[in-house]
Design a protein around this motif. Structure first.
Motif, PDB file in Angstrom:
ATOM      1  N   GLN A 205      64.301 -73.019 -40.409  1.00  0.00           N
ATOM      2  CA  GLN A 205      63.121 -73.251 -41.256  1.00  0.00           C
ATOM      3  C   GLN A 205      62.942 -72.093 -42.217  1.00  0.00           C
ATOM      4  OE1 GLN A 205      58.895 -73.289 -39.751  1.00  0.00           O
ATOM      5  NE2 GLN A 205      58.939 -75.374 -40.586  1.00  0.00           N
ATOM      6  N   ASP A 206      62.928 -72.424 -43.508  1.00  0.00           N
ATOM      7  CA  ASP A 206      62.691 -71.444 -44.570  1.00  0.00           C
ATOM      8  C   ASP A 206      61.191 -71.420 -44.890  1.00  0.00           C
ATOM      9  OD1 ASP A 206      63.087 -69.662 -46.638  1.00  0.00           O
ATOM     10  OD2 ASP A 206      64.048 -71.090 -47.990  1.00  0.00           O
ATOM     11  N   HIS A 207      60.763 -70.406 -45.590  1.00  0.00           N
ATOM     12  CA  HIS A 207      59.359 -70.250 -46.001  1.00  0.00           C
ATOM     13  C   HIS A 207      59.394 -69.998 -47.496  1.00  0.00           C
ATOM     14  CE1 HIS A 207      59.405 -69.638 -41.706  1.00  0.00           C
ATOM     15  NE2 HIS A 207      58.075 -69.731 -41.669  1.00  0.00           N
ATOM     16  N   THR A 219      59.518 -69.713 -54.348  1.00  0.00           N
ATOM     17  CA  THR A 219      60.587 -68.729 -54.490  1.00  0.00           C
ATOM     18  C   THR A 219      61.879 -69.399 -54.042  1.00  0.00           C
ATOM     19  OG1 THR A 219      60.538 -67.930 -52.216  1.00  0.00           O
ATOM     20  CG2 THR A 219      58.924 -66.968 -53.732  1.00  0.00           C
ATOM     21  N   GLY A 220      62.961 -68.614 -54.009  1.00  0.00           N
ATOM     22  CA  GLY A 220      64.194 -69.123 -53.416  1.00  0.00           C
ATOM     23  C   GLY A 220      64.107 -69.192 -51.894  1.00  0.00           C
ATOM     24  N   GLY A 221      63.135 -68.529 -51.300  1.00  0.00           N
ATOM     25  CA  GLY A 221      62.978 -68.504 -49.836  1.00  0.00           C
ATOM     26  C   GLY A 221      62.660 -67.099 -49.384  1.00  0.00           C
ATOM     27  N   PHE A 277      68.678 -82.646 -51.207  1.00  0.00           N
ATOM     28  CA  PHE A 277      70.008 -82.228 -50.785  1.00  0.00           C
ATOM     29  C   PHE A 277      70.434 -81.076 -51.684  1.00  0.00           C
ATOM     30  CE2 PHE A 277      70.903 -86.727 -49.244  1.00  0.00           C
ATOM     31  CZ  PHE A 277      71.067 -86.373 -47.916  1.00  0.00           C
ATOM     32  N   ASN A 278      71.111 -80.086 -51.085  1.00  0.00           N
ATOM     33  CA  ASN A 278      71.779 -79.063 -51.874  1.00  0.00           C
ATOM     34  C   ASN A 278      73.256 -79.066 -51.500  1.00  0.00           C
ATOM     35  OD1 ASN A 278      69.467 -78.190 -53.257  1.00  0.00           O
ATOM     36  ND2 ASN A 278      68.865 -76.915 -51.528  1.00  0.00           N
ATOM     37  N   ALA A 279      74.080 -78.522 -52.392  1.00  0.00           N
ATOM     38  CA  ALA A 279      75.530 -78.676 -52.269  1.00  0.00           C
ATOM     39  C   ALA A 279      76.202 -77.407 -51.744  1.00  0.00           C
ATOM     40  CB  ALA A 279      76.103 -79.056 -53.635  1.00  0.00           C
ATOM     41  N   ARG A 280      75.520 -76.683 -50.846  1.00  0.00           N
ATOM     42  CA  ARG A 280      75.967 -75.312 -50.500  1.00  0.00           C
ATOM     43  C   ARG A 280      75.168 -74.825 -49.298  1.00  0.00           C
ATOM     44  NH1 ARG A 280      71.217 -73.235 -51.766  1.00  0.00           N
ATOM     45  NH2 ARG A 280      70.032 -74.402 -53.276  1.00  0.00           N
ATOM     46  N   PHE A 281      75.548 -73.652 -48.783  1.00  0.00           N
ATOM     47  CA  PHE A 281      74.698 -72.981 -47.798  1.00  0.00           C
ATOM     48  C   PHE A 281      73.349 -72.657 -48.445  1.00  0.00           C
ATOM     49  CE2 PHE A 281      78.751 -71.421 -45.836  1.00  0.00           C
ATOM     50  CZ  PHE A 281      78.480 -71.711 -44.504  1.00  0.00           C
ATOM     51  N   GLY A 282      72.271 -72.718 -47.682  1.00  0.00           N
ATOM     52  CA  GLY A 282      70.986 -72.245 -48.185  1.00  0.00           C
ATOM     53  C   GLY A 282      70.969 -70.729 -48.234  1.00  0.00           C
ATOM     54  N   ASP A 283      70.065 -70.217 -49.037  1.00  0.00           N
ATOM     55  CA  ASP A 283      69.876 -68.777 -49.146  1.00  0.00           C
ATOM     56  C   ASP A 283      68.364 -68.537 -49.133  1.00  0.00           C
ATOM     57  OD1 ASP A 283      69.944 -66.103 -49.684  1.00  0.00           O
ATOM     58  OD2 ASP A 283      71.110 -66.256 -51.528  1.00  0.00           O
ATOM     59  N   PRO A 284      67.768 -68.054 -48.068  1.00  0.00           N
ATOM     60  CA  PRO A 284      68.342 -67.217 -47.011  1.00  0.00           C
ATOM     61  C   PRO A 284      68.709 -67.930 -45.705  1.00  0.00           C
ATOM     62  CG  PRO A 284      65.956 -66.991 -46.962  1.00  0.00           C
ATOM     63  CD  PRO A 284      66.272 -68.002 -48.025  1.00  0.00           C
ATOM     64  N   GLU A 285      68.866 -69.262 -45.682  1.00  0.00           N
ATOM     65  CA  GLU A 285      69.237 -69.899 -44.403  1.00  0.00           C
ATOM     66  C   GLU A 285      70.583 -69.374 -43.891  1.00  0.00           C
ATOM     67  OE1 GLU A 285      67.910 -71.501 -46.994  1.00  0.00           O
ATOM     68  OE2 GLU A 285      66.752 -73.266 -46.369  1.00  0.00           O
ATOM     69  N   ALA A 286      71.548 -69.185 -44.806  1.00  0.00           N
ATOM     70  CA  ALA A 286      72.874 -68.721 -44.368  1.00  0.00           C
ATOM     71  C   ALA A 286      72.771 -67.389 -43.627  1.00  0.00           C
ATOM     72  CB  ALA A 286      73.799 -68.563 -45.567  1.00  0.00           C
TER      73      ALA A 286
HETATM   74  N1  GLY Z   1      66.367 -71.571 -49.349  1.00  0.00           N
HETATM   75  C1  GLY Z   1      66.390 -72.648 -50.226  1.00  0.00           C
HETATM   76  C2  GLY Z   1      67.663 -72.921 -50.880  1.00  0.00           C
HETATM   77  O1  GLY Z   1      68.677 -72.326 -50.576  1.00  0.00           O
HETATM   78  O2  GLY Z   1      67.701 -73.776 -51.743  1.00  0.00           O
END
Ligand code: GLY
Length: 422
Positions: A205-207, A219-221, A277-286
């Protein structure tokens, strides 16, 4: 195996770190990389265009290329690498449309019965404004193109929805998607995909807003907990009703999906539904998920490229992980750069992933919005949060912004520091 990583943020730092632990990997290169990776990877300056990355991979005789960010994927870097015969982990330009074109992505979901929020797409400001004005609140307004995770507004008033639409349509050829607001816990499920099979990583879970309490601009996370608790029944729905259906649809339409598929989901009363959907690892999920990976990332990526991924190849440690992002003052609107950084030495099971950093005359300084992603693993989520917050406090820099409520949505509370041994 010699592996080239494309990108230079916290996500790519986590990919480089995971490759450093992979038995099959003999050397890691990263372009352009960042100072935090310099001990684990050879950094090579350069742009991320398909032609430059392909020339570099050929010159270095890379055995595998892993692409981190969305922009080079959308520009066709995988197609160019494939054309040169280089194994490349990530979706082709056509498949990356699942992230890069939200109008197409929503239409794809409707065609294949992937559960998602009700929506309408717009290519003209006036019709979008009229529709938004007629809808109940809150309302979700999305820029259809790539906006680094910041193209989404949750509008609580019609004036906010209208302002978001005006901002989107300032860009020529823009399109907007207006969606119903879904209620529930938001969760990210990343999956390794080989075109036919999707193997899930632990839910996270991102915030996404800048301020605690889920308020302020997107933000991006700003922080992640992993694993996020999802019921077995919901996980089965995600696997069969979302990931498997999506991979089948992509194959049927002629764009088999290889790489990491990022399913941003809402766990609604009616089951999990796709937010994006995103086409990659999440950031900062990765940065939260990859430290738990217990198998060889390069072997997994290569199996995806060769279309022979098996679930047994993907193993994660049964621990918890937490990430706290330290962002620059002024982020997300106008991040201040050039702030000196003084980093503590992380302990075992802890990492400081660098994102927006640079070296100026030998001094590490901030160079972007999200500067550091501070991560810790522990047997429990509360313990991981406690460790991550203590490390984040030790890494604080002038004006740093961080959220103090990562994990609070599910009642997680950072464990206090253990009593010093006397
Ligand atoms: N954390 C959200 C993203 O990577 O799009």
């Amino acid at each position: 195996m010699k592996v080239l990583v494309v990108g230079g943020g916290g996500r790519e730092h986590a990919i480089v770190e995971a490759l450093g632990r992979a038995p099959s990997v003999t050397e890691v290169l990263c372009t352009p990389g960042n100072p935090g990776m310099a001990r684990q990877a050879r950094l090579i300056r350069g742009d991320q265009s398909p032609a430059s990355v392909t020339a570099l991979a050929l010159a270095e005789q890379a055995d595998l290329v892993i692409v981190g960010p969305e922009a080079p994927l959308a520009a066709g870097v995988i197609d160019a690498l494939q054309g040169a015969g280089i194994p490349a982990f990530g979706p082709t330009q056509a498949a990356a449309r699942i992230e890069g074109d939200k109008v197409w992505s929503k239409a794809f979901m409707l065609r294949h019965g992937v559960p998602t929020a009700g929506h309408r797409s717009f290519a003209e400001l006036d019709t979008a404004l009229a529709y938004a004005g007629s809808q109940p609140l809150p309302l979700v307004v999305k820029d259809a193109g790539l906006r680094a995770g910041k193209g989404v507004t949750i509008a609580h008033t019609h004036a906010e929805a209208h302002a978001a639409l005006h901002a989107i349509f300032e860009v020529p050829q823009a399109q907007a998607v207006i969606e119903e607001f879904m209620v529930g816990q938001e969760v990210t499920v990343l999956a390794f995909c080989d075109g036919e099979r999707a193997v899930m990583m632990p839910p996270a879970q991102d915030h996404k807003t800048i301020f605690a309490g889920d308020v302020g601009p997107m933000t991006g996370g700003m922080g992640v907990i992993c694993p996020f608790p999802v019921s077995d029944a919901d996980l089965r729905r995600v696997q069969t009703g979302i990931l498997d259906v999506t991979l089948r649809g992509m194959r049927q339409e002629g764009y088999p999906y290889v790489g990491v598929l990022y399913a941003g989901l809402m766990l609604t009363a009616g089951g999990p539904k796709v937010v994006e959907f995103n086409a990659r690892f999440g950031d900062p999920e990765a940065e939260a998920v990859l430290p738990l990976l217990d198998s060889d990332l390069a072997e997994i990526a290569l199996a995806c490229v060769r279309s022979d991924l098996s679930a047994d190849q993907v193993r994660f440690r049964d621990e918890a992980s937490a990430v706290i992002v330290l962002a620059a003052p002024g982020y997300p609107a106008q991040p201040q750069t050039g702030i000196p950084l003084h980093l503590p030495t992380p302990g075992a099971g802890e990492q400081i992933f660098q994102a927006g950093t640079a070296l100026h005359a030998g001094q590490l300084v901030s160079s972007g919005g999200r500067v550091l992603a501070v991560q810790a693993c522990a047997p429990t989520l509360n313990a991981a949060l406690g460790r991550a917050y203590r490390l984040a406090d030790a890494a604080l820099f002038a004006g740093a912004q961080l959220r103090r409520d990562i994990g609070a949505r599910i009642g997680a509370v950072p464990d206090p520091a253990p009593d010093p041994v006397s």
